[in-house]
Design a protein around this motif. Structure first.
Motif, PDB file in Angstrom:
ATOM      1  N   PRO A  87       0.821  -1.212   0.000  1.00 47.78           N
ATOM      2  CA  PRO A  87       0.000   0.000   0.000  1.00 47.78           C
ATOM      3  C   PRO A  87       0.858   1.267   0.000  1.00 47.78           C
ATOM      4  N   HIS A  88       0.409   2.247  -0.744  1.00 50.20           N
ATOM      5  CA  HIS A  88       1.103   3.546  -0.799  1.00 50.20           C
ATOM      6  C   HIS A  88       0.156   4.575  -0.177  1.00 50.20           C
ATOM      7  N   VAL A  89       0.412   4.919   1.091  1.00 49.35           N
ATOM      8  CA  VAL A  89      -0.444   5.838   1.833  1.00 49.35           C
ATOM      9  C   VAL A  89       0.368   7.068   2.202  1.00 49.35           C
ATOM     10  N   THR A  90      -0.211   8.238   1.917  1.00 51.55           N
ATOM     11  CA  THR A  90       0.449   9.484   2.287  1.00 51.55           C
ATOM     12  C   THR A  90      -0.491  10.322   3.141  1.00 51.55           C
ATOM     13  N   TYR A  91       0.103  11.199   3.923  1.00 49.27           N
ATOM     14  CA  TYR A  91      -0.642  12.115   4.788  1.00 49.27           C
ATOM     15  C   TYR A  91      -0.136  13.528   4.537  1.00 49.27           C
ATOM     16  N   GLU A  92      -1.066  14.466   4.553  1.00 45.23           N
ATOM     17  CA  GLU A  92      -0.711  15.872   4.431  1.00 45.23           C
ATOM     18  C   GLU A  92      -1.712  16.690   5.228  1.00 45.23           C
ATOM     19  N   LEU A  93      -1.313  17.902   5.576  1.00 46.09           N
ATOM     20  CA  LEU A  93      -2.222  18.778   6.291  1.00 46.09           C
ATOM     21  C   LEU A  93      -3.307  19.279   5.339  1.00 46.09           C
ATOM     22  N   SER A  94      -4.525  19.336   5.821  1.00 41.49           N
ATOM     23  CA  SER A  94      -5.615  19.940   5.060  1.00 41.49           C
ATOM     24  C   SER A  94      -5.490  21.454   5.182  1.00 41.49           C
ATOM     25  N   LYS A  95      -6.376  22.187   4.537  1.00 42.21           N
ATOM     26  CA  LYS A  95      -6.371  23.645   4.675  1.00 42.21           C
ATOM     27  C   LYS A  95      -6.545  24.029   6.138  1.00 42.21           C
ATOM     28  N   ALA A  96      -7.479  23.368   6.833  1.00 49.07           N
ATOM     29  CA  ALA A  96      -7.706  23.663   8.255  1.00 49.07           C
ATOM     30  C   ALA A  96      -6.453  23.342   9.075  1.00 49.07           C
ATOM     31  N   GLY A  97      -5.762  22.264   8.732  1.00 47.71           N
ATOM     32  CA  GLY A  97      -4.528  21.906   9.425  1.00 47.71           C
ATOM     33  C   GLY A  97      -3.431  22.931   9.178  1.00 47.71           C
ATOM     34  N   LYS A  98      -3.308  23.379   7.936  1.00 48.25           N
ATOM     35  CA  LYS A  98      -2.310  24.403   7.610  1.00 48.25           C
ATOM     36  C   LYS A  98      -2.614  25.714   8.311  1.00 48.25           C
ATOM     37  N   ASP A  99      -3.897  25.989   8.512  1.00 46.78           N
ATOM     38  CA  ASP A  99      -4.285  27.224   9.201  1.00 46.78           C
ATOM     39  C   ASP A  99      -3.823  27.236  10.655  1.00 46.78           C
ATOM     40  N   LEU A 100      -3.448  26.077  11.202  1.00 45.58           N
ATOM     41  CA  LEU A 100      -2.957  25.995  12.576  1.00 45.58           C
ATOM     42  C   LEU A 100      -1.455  26.283  12.674  1.00 45.58           C
ATOM     43  N   TYR A 101      -0.811  26.571  11.549  1.00 49.05           N
ATOM     44  CA  TYR A 101       0.620  26.877  11.554  1.00 49.05           C
ATOM     45  C   TYR A 101       0.967  27.950  12.586  1.00 49.05           C
ATOM     46  N   PRO A 102       0.263  29.109  12.598  1.00 51.89           N
ATOM     47  CA  PRO A 102       0.638  30.142  13.571  1.00 51.89           C
ATOM     48  C   PRO A 102       0.486  29.672  15.019  1.00 51.89           C
ATOM     49  N   VAL A 103      -0.499  28.835  15.272  1.00 50.72           N
ATOM     50  CA  VAL A 103      -0.715  28.318  16.631  1.00 50.72           C
ATOM     51  C   VAL A 103       0.469  27.443  17.041  1.00 50.72           C
ATOM     52  N   LEU A 104       0.859  26.514  16.176  1.00 48.54           N
ATOM     53  CA  LEU A 104       1.980  25.628  16.478  1.00 48.54           C
ATOM     54  C   LEU A 104       3.283  26.420  16.617  1.00 48.54           C
ATOM     55  N   ARG A 105       3.472  27.408  15.746  1.00 53.29           N
ATOM     56  CA  ARG A 105       4.685  28.233  15.819  1.00 53.29           C
ATOM     57  C   ARG A 105       4.726  29.024  17.121  1.00 53.29           C
ATOM     58  N   GLU A 106       3.604  29.613  17.518  1.00 51.76           N
ATOM     59  CA  GLU A 106       3.563  30.380  18.776  1.00 51.76           C
ATOM     60  C   GLU A 106       3.790  29.472  19.981  1.00 51.76           C
ATOM     61  N   MET A 107       3.288  28.238  19.918  1.00 51.89           N
ATOM     62  CA  MET A 107       3.554  27.289  21.002  1.00 51.89           C
ATOM     63  C   MET A 107       5.052  27.012  21.097  1.00 51.89           C
ATOM     64  N   ALA A 108       5.699  26.846  19.943  1.00 51.63           N
ATOM     65  CA  ALA A 108       7.141  26.583  19.928  1.00 51.63           C
ATOM     66  C   ALA A 108       7.922  27.793  20.442  1.00 51.63           C
ATOM     67  N   ILE A 109       7.498  28.991  20.054  1.00 56.41           N
ATOM     68  CA  ILE A 109       8.157  30.209  20.535  1.00 56.41           C
ATOM     69  C   ILE A 109       8.004  30.324  22.050  1.00 56.41           C
ATOM     70  N   TRP A 110       6.812  30.064  22.550  1.00 57.90           N
ATOM     71  CA  TRP A 110       6.565  30.123  23.991  1.00 57.90           C
ATOM     72  C   TRP A 110       7.477  29.139  24.720  1.00 57.90           C
ATOM     73  N   ALA A 111       7.600  27.920  24.172  1.00 60.23           N
ATOM     74  CA  ALA A 111       8.465  26.912  24.795  1.00 60.23           C
ATOM     75  C   ALA A 111       9.916  27.384  24.815  1.00 60.23           C
ATOM     76  N   THR A 112      10.349  28.031  23.744  1.00 61.80           N
ATOM     77  CA  THR A 112      11.720  28.536  23.679  1.00 61.80           C
ATOM     78  C   THR A 112      11.959  29.602  24.738  1.00 61.80           C
ATOM     79  N   GLN A 113      10.959  30.443  24.962  1.00 61.49           N
ATOM     80  CA  GLN A 113      11.100  31.534  25.931  1.00 61.49           C
ATOM     81  C   GLN A 113      10.977  31.069  27.381  1.00 61.49           C
ATOM     82  N   HIS A 114      10.237  29.990  27.611  1.00 58.97           N
ATOM     83  CA  HIS A 114       9.950  29.571  28.981  1.00 58.97           C
ATOM     84  C   HIS A 114      10.468  28.166  29.312  1.00 58.97           C
TER      85      HIS A 114
END
Length: 133
Positions: A87-114
């Motif tokens: 089987p050849h199965v792939t996964y990718e972010l949907s539009k809604a998943g891609k829209d969470l980019y800023p949320v994930l990035r801000e979480m990573a920035i917060w972790a870096t700061q704290h």
């Protein structure tokens, strides 16, 4: 044997929390230990199941499959399979998943700061944080 209640106070309260708090709604979709890690790994583009498994080597296959199904059911990732052997199965972010980019990035920035003792490692990993498409 006791019958299982179809509805409970806990389930009703969780449902009400989704309505009254948008953060609770988001956390229900991306919360937990593995979902943000899976989504982070998909920020760089489409990946096959085996690539995801290798990039998150501490996750069990059972948990990875469960989390991928939940993310797919919530409309955050897209699963594509080709009817071939093997089987050849792939996964990718949907539009809604891609829209969470800023949320994930801000979480990573917060972790870096704290993150205190983890700060050097987090800062290094931020250099690898994928650029937004």
């Amino acid at each position: 044997m006791t019958a299982i209640k179809k509805s409970s106070v806990i389930q009703e309260n969780k449902g009400n929390a989704h309505i009254s708090c948008p953060v609770t709604f988001v956390m229900e979709k991306i919360g937990g230990y593995w979902k943000p890690i899976i989504m982070f790994n998909l920020l760089s583009g489409t990946k096959r199941y085996s690539e995801l498994k290798r990039s998150i080597d501490t996750i069990t296959e059972k948990v990875l499959i469960q989390q991928l199904k939940q993310l797919e059911n919530d409309g955050l990732i897209i699963r594509k399979s080709k009817p071939v052997v093997p089987p050849h199965v792939t996964y990718e972010l949907s539009k809604a998943g891609k829209d969470l980019y800023p949320v994930l990035r801000e979480m990573a920035i917060w972790a870096t700061q704290h993150g205190e003792s983890y700060q050097p490692q987090f800062t290094k990993q931020m250099a690898d944080f994928p650029e937004r498409e």
